[in-house]
Design a protein around this motif. Structure first.
Motif, short mmCIF file in Angstrom:
data_model
loop_
_atom_site.label_atom_id
_atom_site.label_comp_id
_atom_site.label_asym_id
_atom_site.label_seq_id
_atom_site.Cartn_x
_atom_site.Cartn_y
_atom_site.Cartn_z
N ALA A 15 -5.23 -4.17 -3.60
CA ALA A 15 -6.02 -3.90 -2.41
C ALA A 15 -6.66 -5.19 -1.88
O ALA A 15 -6.66 -5.45 -0.67
N LEU A 16 -7.19 -6.01 -2.77
CA LEU A 16 -7.80 -7.27 -2.38
C LEU A 16 -6.77 -8.21 -1.77
O LEU A 16 -7.02 -8.87 -0.76
N MET A 17 -5.57 -8.26 -2.37
CA MET A 17 -4.52 -9.14 -1.85
C MET A 17 -4.09 -8.70 -0.46
O MET A 17 -3.93 -9.52 0.44
N LEU A 18 -3.90 -7.39 -0.27
CA LEU A 18 -3.48 -6.91 1.04
C LEU A 18 -4.57 -7.10 2.09
O LEU A 18 -4.27 -7.34 3.26
N THR A 19 -5.82 -7.01 1.68
CA THR A 19 -6.92 -7.29 2.61
C THR A 19 -6.86 -8.75 3.06
O THR A 19 -6.97 -9.05 4.25
N GLY A 20 -6.69 -9.65 2.10
CA GLY A 20 -6.60 -11.06 2.44
C GLY A 20 -5.40 -11.38 3.29
O GLY A 20 -5.49 -12.12 4.27
N LEU A 21 -4.24 -10.82 2.94
CA LEU A 21 -3.04 -11.09 3.71
C LEU A 21 -3.11 -10.48 5.11
O LEU A 21 -2.65 -11.08 6.08
N GLY A 22 -3.69 -9.30 5.23
CA GLY A 22 -3.87 -8.69 6.55
C GLY A 22 -4.75 -9.54 7.44
O GLY A 22 -4.45 -9.75 8.61
N LEU A 77 5.63 -13.93 -6.47
CA LEU A 77 5.84 -15.26 -5.90
C LEU A 77 6.00 -15.20 -4.39
O LEU A 77 5.46 -16.05 -3.66
N LEU A 78 6.74 -14.22 -3.90
CA LEU A 78 6.92 -14.07 -2.45
C LEU A 78 5.59 -13.78 -1.76
O LEU A 78 5.31 -14.34 -0.70
N LEU A 79 4.80 -12.91 -2.36
CA LEU A 79 3.50 -12.60 -1.78
C LEU A 79 2.57 -13.81 -1.80
O LEU A 79 1.72 -13.96 -0.92
N GLY A 80 2.73 -14.66 -2.78
CA GLY A 80 1.95 -15.90 -2.82
C GLY A 80 2.41 -16.90 -1.78
O GLY A 80 1.61 -17.67 -1.22
N ALA A 81 3.69 -16.90 -1.46
CA ALA A 81 4.24 -17.86 -0.50
C ALA A 81 3.97 -17.46 0.95
O ALA A 81 4.17 -18.29 1.85
N VAL A 82 3.49 -16.27 1.17
CA VAL A 82 3.24 -15.81 2.54
C VAL A 82 2.22 -16.71 3.24
O VAL A 82 2.32 -16.97 4.44
N VAL A 83 1.26 -17.21 2.51
CA VAL A 83 0.22 -18.06 3.11
C VAL A 83 0.85 -19.32 3.71
O VAL A 83 0.53 -19.71 4.83
N LEU A 100 5.32 -6.82 4.24
CA LEU A 100 4.39 -6.87 3.11
C LEU A 100 4.16 -5.50 2.47
O LEU A 100 4.25 -5.38 1.24
N PRO A 101 3.88 -4.45 3.24
CA PRO A 101 3.74 -3.14 2.57
C PRO A 101 5.02 -2.68 1.89
O PRO A 101 4.96 -2.00 0.85
N LEU A 102 6.17 -3.04 2.44
CA LEU A 102 7.43 -2.66 1.79
C LEU A 102 7.59 -3.37 0.45
O LEU A 102 8.05 -2.77 -0.52
N VAL A 104 5.14 -4.40 -1.47
CA VAL A 104 4.18 -3.79 -2.39
C VAL A 104 4.67 -2.41 -2.84
O VAL A 104 4.53 -2.04 -4.01
N ALA A 105 5.28 -1.65 -1.93
CA ALA A 105 5.84 -0.35 -2.29
C ALA A 105 6.97 -0.51 -3.30
O ALA A 105 7.09 0.27 -4.25
N LEU A 106 7.81 -1.53 -3.12
CA LEU A 106 8.89 -1.80 -4.08
C LEU A 106 8.32 -2.13 -5.44
O LEU A 106 8.78 -1.63 -6.48
N ALA A 107 7.28 -2.97 -5.47
CA ALA A 107 6.66 -3.32 -6.76
C ALA A 107 6.06 -2.08 -7.42
O ALA A 107 6.17 -1.90 -8.64
N GLY A 108 5.45 -1.21 -6.63
CA GLY A 108 4.89 0.02 -7.18
C GLY A 108 5.96 0.94 -7.73
O GLY A 108 5.80 1.54 -8.80
#
Length: 115
Positions: A15-22, A77-83, A100-102, A104-108
């Protein structure tokens, strides 16, 4: 620490990561330097918490290092590289709102089904 603690920490970190990325996607066009810095801090802190809680759960489950964990690490790693992507190509923010939500959904799904 218990497995439940690690799971709750992991979900809170997502949740914190998606808040920051959003926020970073919303501010990709410019402006809001203070908010951009805070969003970057949220993102970085969340990535660290995700890694710690993920490996904590792996240790508690004692299942070794299966292939689905490697896929989750690649997603991490991909989520980290988004920045970096947002800094170089701010126009990519619009399609990242879908991707990004896709990811996260795949990881879930990987965590739930453990293929």
């Amino acid at each position: 620490m218990s497995l439940i603690f690690y799971k709750v920490l992991h979900i809170a970190a997502v949740a914190l990561m998606l808040t920051g990325l959003g926020a970073l996607c919303a501010l990709a066009g410019g402006g809001g330097n203070g908010l951009r810095r805070l969003a970057g801090i949220f993102h970085g802190l969340a990535l660290v918490l995700l890694l710690i809680s993920g490996f904590g759960m792996l240790a508690k489950l004692a299942i070794g290092f299966p292939g689905w964990v490697l896929v989750k690490l690649v997603i991490w790693l991909l989520l980290g590289a988004v920045v970096a992507l947002l800094r170089r190509r701010p126009a990519s923010a619009s399609w990242l709102f879908v991707v990004l939500p896709l990811l996260v959904a795949l990881a879930g799904a990987l965590a739930l089904y453990k293929p």
